[in-house]
Design an enzyme around this catalytic site. Structure first.
Site, PDB file in Angstrom:
ATOM      1  N   CYS A  20       0.778  -1.251   0.000  1.00 55.78           N
ATOM      2  CA  CYS A  20       0.000   0.000   0.000  1.00 55.78           C
ATOM      3  C   CYS A  20       0.803   1.291   0.000  1.00 55.78           C
ATOM      4  O   CYS A  20       0.679   2.119  -0.906  1.00 55.78           O
ATOM      5  CB  CYS A  20      -0.923   0.013   1.210  1.00 55.78           C
ATOM      6  N   HIS A  76      -1.547   6.974   5.405  1.00 49.92           N
ATOM      7  CA  HIS A  76      -0.483   5.979   5.283  1.00 49.92           C
ATOM      8  C   HIS A  76       0.845   6.554   4.790  1.00 49.92           C
ATOM      9  O   HIS A  76       1.665   5.846   4.206  1.00 49.92           O
ATOM     10  CB  HIS A  76      -0.936   4.850   4.346  1.00 49.92           C
TER      11      HIS A  76
END
Length: 447
Positions: free
Chosen positions: A80, A133
């Protein structure tokens, strides 16, 4: 000329001026920009990706039917966070040492310019709703990286879809609105869509162009979905049923975003990118067929993803077979808006519009590269792809004739194998030391 004819001529001329003015105004109107990022969605887990479709994703499929489908699209990483770092910078994330998901605990280097930085300077209202993130400390917060509105969580991989408890307000899993922790209830995918739609409505009312970044945490683990949605499916595999329910719920959320755009009368002039940050995960029963392997792999199943670009006012429905990568999104948006990229950095992404128009005289990318600093890497050039996956030998695949990477042709093609190996080594030499290695070295020095 009679008085009547003169009157008709004047009226005709006036109407022409009105039409020309309207066209000019429309041409000057900046498009809204939306990036919808699915998390760990399998290659076959979107209806438009397979014929016949293995599941129904009506909202995503309608977006694909009205836009450009890229049949050979890649994420820039097999996990990710690195993909997100490359997406927002238009650069191979390895150029600034961002190789692994754990690098998100440090964050996107402050020396990097983000797409949000550039669009804010152009007068866009910039908002992110979902999974960041890219850093958990305040200096790496989305509101310090070009975004003006934030609703979501800072990291790391997944987030509970129902439990929003937050005993420690500094916890990176807390749901935040801007810098403030908020209490929520409901299903997280639905909440993110609601927040995104509110952002759209607010900017539409002000007639202000906006950049909406909607990085869902769906369909990343944990496997959670409303029970009534799970009951829609009966594959014989409970985990697969939940995964399909999560996809169904995300599709509904995307449908709400599109519906809102249409209700506000701005759908036609909204540029939308939709893709997944990497291949589907085996642990969540994703379907990557006909590709080999899953997330965390340099085979196609870990890298190739569903990818659609929609802009009804400008793009006709089509399928583009040119290999592209998520790094291309930022330079494409900048090219459309006539934004000059900073000259003090190398940008690896390319403007994909010539590929859509069929005007390429040579490949968009001479080669594409992947490396997660885990002794596995890959390079694709044309129809050929070279893979090294923690093994003792190199593997060469002809993707044009073997999309499933089932026949290793390295022994039969030593020259091509060596050519791609040298390309990879040259590219890798230009990249920075992985953040993880740097941290290890510093720990050793401090002992």
């Amino acid at each position: 000329m009679s008085a009547l004819n003169k009157m008709i001529l004047k009226l005709h001329f006036s109407m022409c001026l009105i039409v020309l003015f309207s066209i000019g105004t429309l041409a000057q109107e900046k498009p809204n920009v939306i990036i919808i990022l699915a998390d760990d969605q399998g290659n076959a887990d979107a209806g438009f990706q397979r014929s016949p479709a293995t599941l129904s994703t009506p909202s995503i499929d309608k977006l694909a039917a009205s836009g450009v489908i890229f049949s050979q699209a890649y994420a820039s990483a097999y996990v990710c966070a690195p993909t997100r770092a490359g997406l927002l910078t238009g650069r191979y994330q390895q150029r600034f040492g961002f190789y692994t998901a754990n690098d998100s605990r440090v964050g996107l280097p402050l020396s990097e310019t983000t797409l949000a930085d550039l669009l804010q300077k152009e007068g866009y209202r910039t908002g992110i709703f979902g999974k960041w993130h890219l850093g958990i400390e305040e200096s790496y917060h989305p509101l310090k990286r070009g975004f003006m509105d934030f609703y979501g969580f800072l990291g790391h991989g997944g987030h509970d879809y129902y439990n929003f408890s937050c005993p420690d307000e500094k916890n990176y899993e807390c749901i935040q609105r801007n810098f403030k922790t908020v209490n929520e209830s409901g299903y997280l995918t639905d909440i993110l869509a609601k927040e995104a739609c509110s952002f759209i409505k607010g900017n539409a009312e002000k007639k202000k162009p906006f950049f909406l970044y909607l990085p869902f945490n769906a369909v990343h683990a944990p496997l959670q979905a409303p029970e009534e949605d799970i009951k829609r499916f009966n594959t014989g595999n409970r985990n697969r049923d939940i995964q399909l329910a999560m996809i169904y719920r995300m599709d509904l959320a995307i449908g709400e975003v599109i519906k809102t755009l249409k209700e506000e009368g701005i759908y036609e002039n909204t540029l939308i990118f939709y893709f997944s940050d990497n291949g589907g995960a085996k642990a969540t029963s994703a379907n990557n067929l006909p590709l080999r392997d899953y997330k965390q792999s340099v085979y196609e199943g870990g890298l190739r993803v569903p990818f659609v670009v929609s802009w009804p006012a400008q793009l006709q429905p089509s399928v583009c077979k040119e290999p592209i990568i998520s790094l291309d999104i930022m330079p494409t948006i900048c090219a459309i808006l006539d934004i000059k990229l900073p000259t003090n950095k190398i940008f690896d992404g390319k403007n994909i519009l010539p590929a859509i128009d069929g005007k390429l005289k040579q490949p968009l990318h001479e080669a594409l590269f992947w490396d997660g600093a885990e002794n596995r890497w890959a390079v694709r050039s044309g129809q050929w792809k070279l893979v090294f996956d923690k093994g003792a030998k190199l593997e060469l695949y002809d993707l044009q004739n073997d999309i499933s990477e089932s026949r290793n042709l390295a022994a039969q093609n030593p020259d091509k194998t060596n050519e791609l190996k040298l390309k990879y080594e040259k590219w890798r030499a230009e990249m920075k030391t992985p953040m993880g290695d740097f941290k290890k070295k510093n720990r050793k020095k401090n002992k």
